[in-house]
Design an enzyme around this catalytic site. Sequence first.
Site, mmCIF file in Angstrom:
data_model
loop_
_atom_site.group_PDB
_atom_site.id
_atom_site.type_symbol
_atom_site.label_atom_id
_atom_site.label_comp_id
_atom_site.label_asym_id
_atom_site.label_seq_id
_atom_site.Cartn_x
_atom_site.Cartn_y
_atom_site.Cartn_z
ATOM 1 N N GLU A 115 5.080 -1.964 -6.624
ATOM 2 C CA GLU A 115 4.170 -2.281 -5.629
ATOM 3 C C GLU A 115 5.122 -1.558 -3.932
ATOM 4 O OE1 GLU A 115 3.535 -6.339 -5.025
ATOM 5 O OE2 GLU A 115 2.832 -6.836 -7.206
ATOM 6 N N LYS A 117 4.822 -2.185 0.306
ATOM 7 C CA LYS A 117 5.751 -2.637 0.738
ATOM 8 C C LYS A 117 4.656 -2.837 2.071
ATOM 9 C CE LYS A 117 9.684 -5.151 2.470
ATOM 10 N NZ LYS A 117 9.275 -5.881 3.344
ATOM 11 N N ARG A 138 3.699 -17.375 8.442
ATOM 12 C CA ARG A 138 4.515 -17.832 7.234
ATOM 13 C C ARG A 138 5.594 -18.680 8.081
ATOM 14 N NH1 ARG A 138 8.578 -15.428 4.397
ATOM 15 N NH2 ARG A 138 7.555 -13.155 5.112
HETATM 16 S S1 IVH Z 1 6.112 -10.338 -2.856
HETATM 17 C C1 IVH Z 1 8.785 -13.796 -3.223
HETATM 18 N N1 IVH Z 1 4.657 -7.829 -2.447
HETATM 19 O O1 IVH Z 1 8.029 -8.363 2.436
HETATM 20 C C2 IVH Z 1 8.594 -13.428 -1.737
HETATM 21 N N2 IVH Z 1 6.184 -9.621 -0.683
HETATM 22 O O2 IVH Z 1 10.223 -8.852 2.586
HETATM 23 C C3 IVH Z 1 7.153 -12.618 -2.864
HETATM 24 N N3 IVH Z 1 5.731 -7.947 1.292
HETATM 25 O O3 IVH Z 1 7.589 -12.088 2.392
HETATM 26 C C4 IVH Z 1 6.591 -11.424 -1.543
HETATM 27 N N4 IVH Z 1 4.338 -6.270 0.672
HETATM 28 O O4 IVH Z 1 5.824 -10.470 3.885
HETATM 29 C C5 IVH Z 1 5.738 -8.831 -2.267
HETATM 30 N N5 IVH Z 1 3.545 -5.637 -2.400
HETATM 31 C C6 IVH Z 1 3.850 -6.551 -1.647
HETATM 32 C C7 IVH Z 1 4.572 -6.898 -0.181
HETATM 33 C C8 IVH Z 1 5.693 -7.794 -0.257
HETATM 34 C C9 IVH Z 1 4.788 -6.303 1.821
HETATM 35 C C10 IVH Z 1 6.547 -8.499 2.874
HETATM 36 C C11 IVH Z 1 5.934 -10.008 2.592
HETATM 37 C C12 IVH Z 1 7.302 -10.715 2.241
HETATM 38 C C13 IVH Z 1 8.074 -9.397 2.850
HETATM 39 C C14 IVH Z 1 9.686 -9.194 2.216
#
Ligand code: IVH
Length: 414
Positions: A115, A117, A138
């Site tokens: 995905e 980020k 958060r």
């Molecule tokens: S999954 C258990 N998916 O990046 C953690 N996070 O550096 C689940 N973020 O805390 C997070 N895009 O704030 C996930 N496609 C994505 C994301 C994403 C941005 C952010 C999110 C996360 C941080 C981690």
Amino acid sequence: MNKNSSAKERVAELTALINDHNYRYYILSDPLISDFDFDQLMNELIGLEKDYPELLESDSPTQRVGGEITKNFETVKHVYPMLSLGNTYSEDELREFHERVVKSIPDEKVEYVCELKFDGVAIGIQYENGRFKRAVTRGDGIQGDDVSTNVKTIRSLPLRLKDGNYPEQFEIRGEIILPRATFERINEERIDIGETPFANPRNSASGTLKLQDSGEVAKRKLDCFLYALYGENLPFPSHEEGLKAASSWGFKISNDRKVCQSIEEVFAFINYWEKKRPELPFDIDGVVIKVNSIAQQNELGFTAKSPRWAISFKYKAESGSSQLLSVDYQVGRTGAITPVANLSPVPLAGTIVKRATLHNEDQIVKLDLHVDDTVFVEKGGEIIPKITGVDLSKRKANSKKWNSSTNVRSVILS
Ligand code: IVH
């Protein structure tokens, strides 16, 4: 039928209609009616809710325009701790992650979901019986701020879910972002009224989310991509299936994702988006790679800080160096001055950069800028490139300090 019950029916009808038009407009980008007709429906609902206040519900679409003032956001404990992700900038480390995963689940095929980020602010949003309940930042991962009134202004976020088989209670997590175009508009306005512009869309999204006046938040037009479901006994065997279900309930789930069968496919996704990144209307800072199977995720588990089944691959902020040619002083309507450097053209993150912001006079002093300096330019999360430093090894002997009163090339009035 008495007047009250027909009003009740019409409120329900208008609510469903408006929610549906919102979905078509903000998620499908395929509106069925004009803005004018939409506003008519909205005004009718506002009128009815005014005449029959007992019919006003907290998840009515009229509640998106904001207006509520929150003095202090209530601190609430997360139902599921909000962990972060391990991250890497290196291909080798990503291969190591893959090897660890494969080793922990021997004899099974591993699929990954890749995905984008999103570079924004993490949010957890709870739903109960298909209705928005609350949105929490958060914070420290254990507890965060209840920013529900502000989050409700996000038009692409459903306050009532579309019919479907959603769990009675669940939380969906995602990232609140500000599209670049909106970020630029906000900054222009800030410069005009003499306020310091935000450094990048992420900072402006996070600043906006903490505003006390939700009416102001509504005007800023935040957006939100969702990417994770949390709940007791969710029925999805894979992450991808969870996302598909969430999309069918009305959530905005990015289609720019891919189920990959091999680590090579993961690398192809990363490389593809590294090139395409400048074309997106919002900022990303990397790619998140998640093991698709929930059973395998459970097998892998967590470290103290983050899941072992996911990692983020971060793109390097692109930087380069270039020669300072001159500085324009952009003056906003209210007199706020932003120095903007003109540079010899330098290719960065897919575009040719010729101008970069110096933010303000203090920054020029901090950088100890000299005439004809070679400067470092960076284009990271932010769309406006910035000057981050001076290459002192290239500074000419006896070059003069930059002096804003004598070295001005032009003053641009906006
Ligand atoms: S999954 C258990 N998916 O990046 C953690 N996070 O550096 C689940 N973020 O805390 C997070 N895009 O704030 C996930 N496609 C994505 C994301 C994403 C941005 C952010 C999110 C996360 C941080 C981690």
